[in-house]
Design an enzyme around this catalytic site. Structure first.
Site, PDB file in Angstrom:
ATOM      1  N   THR A   1      46.815  36.507  48.994  1.00 11.93           N
ATOM      2  CA  THR A   1      48.080  36.792  49.511  1.00 11.93           C
ATOM      3  C   THR A   1      48.076  38.058  50.594  1.00 11.93           C
ATOM      4  OG1 THR A   1      48.436  38.424  47.627  1.00 11.93           O
ATOM      5  CG2 THR A   1      49.233  35.847  47.485  1.00 11.93           C
TER       6      THR A   1
ATOM      7  N   ASP B   1      45.949  38.073  44.178  1.00 17.84           N
ATOM      8  CA  ASP B   1      47.258  38.362  44.658  1.00 17.84           C
ATOM      9  C   ASP B   1      46.973  39.573  45.126  1.00 17.84           C
ATOM     10  OD1 ASP B   1      49.712  38.892  45.249  1.00 17.84           O
ATOM     11  OD2 ASP B   1      50.562  38.382  43.190  1.00 17.84           O
ATOM     12  N   ALA B   2      46.392  40.163  46.073  1.00 24.60           N
ATOM     13  CA  ALA B   2      46.067  41.400  46.736  1.00 24.60           C
ATOM     14  C   ALA B   2      46.812  42.000  47.690  1.00 24.60           C
ATOM     15  CB  ALA B   2      44.781  41.117  47.444  1.00 24.60           C
ATOM     16  N   LYS B   3      48.042  41.197  48.375  1.00 27.31           N
ATOM     17  CA  LYS B   3      49.006  41.375  49.497  1.00 27.31           C
ATOM     18  C   LYS B   3      48.461  42.518  50.404  1.00 27.31           C
ATOM     19  CE  LYS B   3      52.970  40.538  46.389  1.00 27.31           C
ATOM     20  NZ  LYS B   3      52.026  40.239  45.229  1.00 27.31           N
ATOM     21  N   ARG B   4      47.450  41.967  51.219  1.00 25.55           N
ATOM     22  CA  ARG B   4      46.543  43.084  51.962  1.00 25.55           C
ATOM     23  C   ARG B   4      47.289  42.652  53.518  1.00 25.55           C
ATOM     24  NH1 ARG B   4      45.145  45.703  47.694  1.00 25.55           N
ATOM     25  NH2 ARG B   4      42.859  45.875  47.115  1.00 25.55           N
TER      26      ARG B   4
END
Length: 279
Positions: free
Chosen positions: A124, A94-97
């Site tokens: 993510t 869950d890095a949301k890059r």
């Protein structure tokens, strides 16, 4: 090459459609009588790996809680990812890059390339520099059978002010994201197989975007502590439930620090979301 979607269906058939987060938040470290430090994060992660690695289909380390401790934190995250893989669970970072050009390519290499120390089964990403800017991640995922989850309609209340904005054609931004991800799956997924690309849709929403043409996984955070339920997941993912993956974190993690208690909480939650065959 087997798609991430196909791997996910196989995992959920065996373990249920559940993703459990590893979120070593300072308040949870304290509740588990662990120090709020890199050492505390390492012990928290070790316990979670032991409890969840052979119990649930997907485990989702929240990258921010490791990044907060710099190089030590990333070393712990690397070790945690490797240990989860050895246990046989799918690992979702869950890095949301989200960025452009060579920077996005570097993010993709970090989380999706097999030779990276941090490689996971999926990651993510944020589309708010444009879904097209995420192309390096999509390309690398297709090359290696990895998954990419694009934020579409998130569970936080602030998200609606952006994601609910409508185009001149009266289509919400969230729906535009889902439609673009669906188009990618149509052009890249093998016939009859779910694609590598999914979206994030909160389980706390009153209404979800139309997911009927996605042919990819739907990660659904907000179940448990945020108020989302199994009934909400079924309602929002109607017609595509077989690829809907509820994400539970705090509601399971509060059962810690005892490994057996955590394992029991995860298994009990997974029973609410059994693996399903495609309709």
């Amino acid at each position: 090459m087997e798609t991430f979607g196909s791997k996910l269906l196989a995992a959920t058939a065996e373990r249920g459609r559940l993703c459990v987060g590893i979120d070593p938040h300072p308040s949870l470290l304290t509740a588990w009588n662990l120090p709020v430090s890199a050492e505390g994060v390492a012990e928290f992660s070790r316990i979670c790996v032991a409890a969840f690695g052979d119990t649930v289909a997907v485990v989702k380390p929240q990258v921010a809680f490791y990044e907060a401790y710099g190089a030590k934190g990333f070393a712990i995250l690397e070790e945690t990812i490797g240990a989860l893989k050895e246990k046989g669970t799918l690992v979702l970072a869950d890095a949301k890059r989200g960025d452009i050009g060579s920077t996005m390519a570097a993010y993709a290499m970090a989380w999706l390339h097999p030779e990276s120390a941090l490689v996971c089964d999926a990651v993510t990403v944020s589309p708010y520099l444009g879904v097209g800017a995420l192309q390096p991640a999509f390309e690398l995922a297709n090359q290696h059978g990895k998954g990419v989850y694009v934020l579409a309609a998130t569970s936080n209340p602030e998200g609606q002010s952006v994601q609910g904005n409508r185009s001149d054609a009266d289509v919400t931004l969230a729906q535009q994201v889902v439609d673009k991800v669906a188009a990618l799956n149509r052009t890249t997924a093998p016939s009859g197989k779910p694609g590598n690309f999914g979206v994030v849709v909160g389980a706390t929403l009153s209404q979800a975007p139309d997911l009927s043409r996605l042919n990819g996984s739907v990660l659904m955070p907000g179940v448990g502590a945020q108020g989302g339920s199994a009934a909400d997941v079924a309602r929002l993912a109607a017609g595509v439930e077989h690829l809907a993956i509820p994400n539970i974190s705090r509601a399971v993690l509060q059962a810690g620090p005892d490994e057996a208690d955590l394992r029991h909480a995860a298994r009990a939650a997974a029973q609410e979301f059994p693996g399903l065959s495609a309709p």
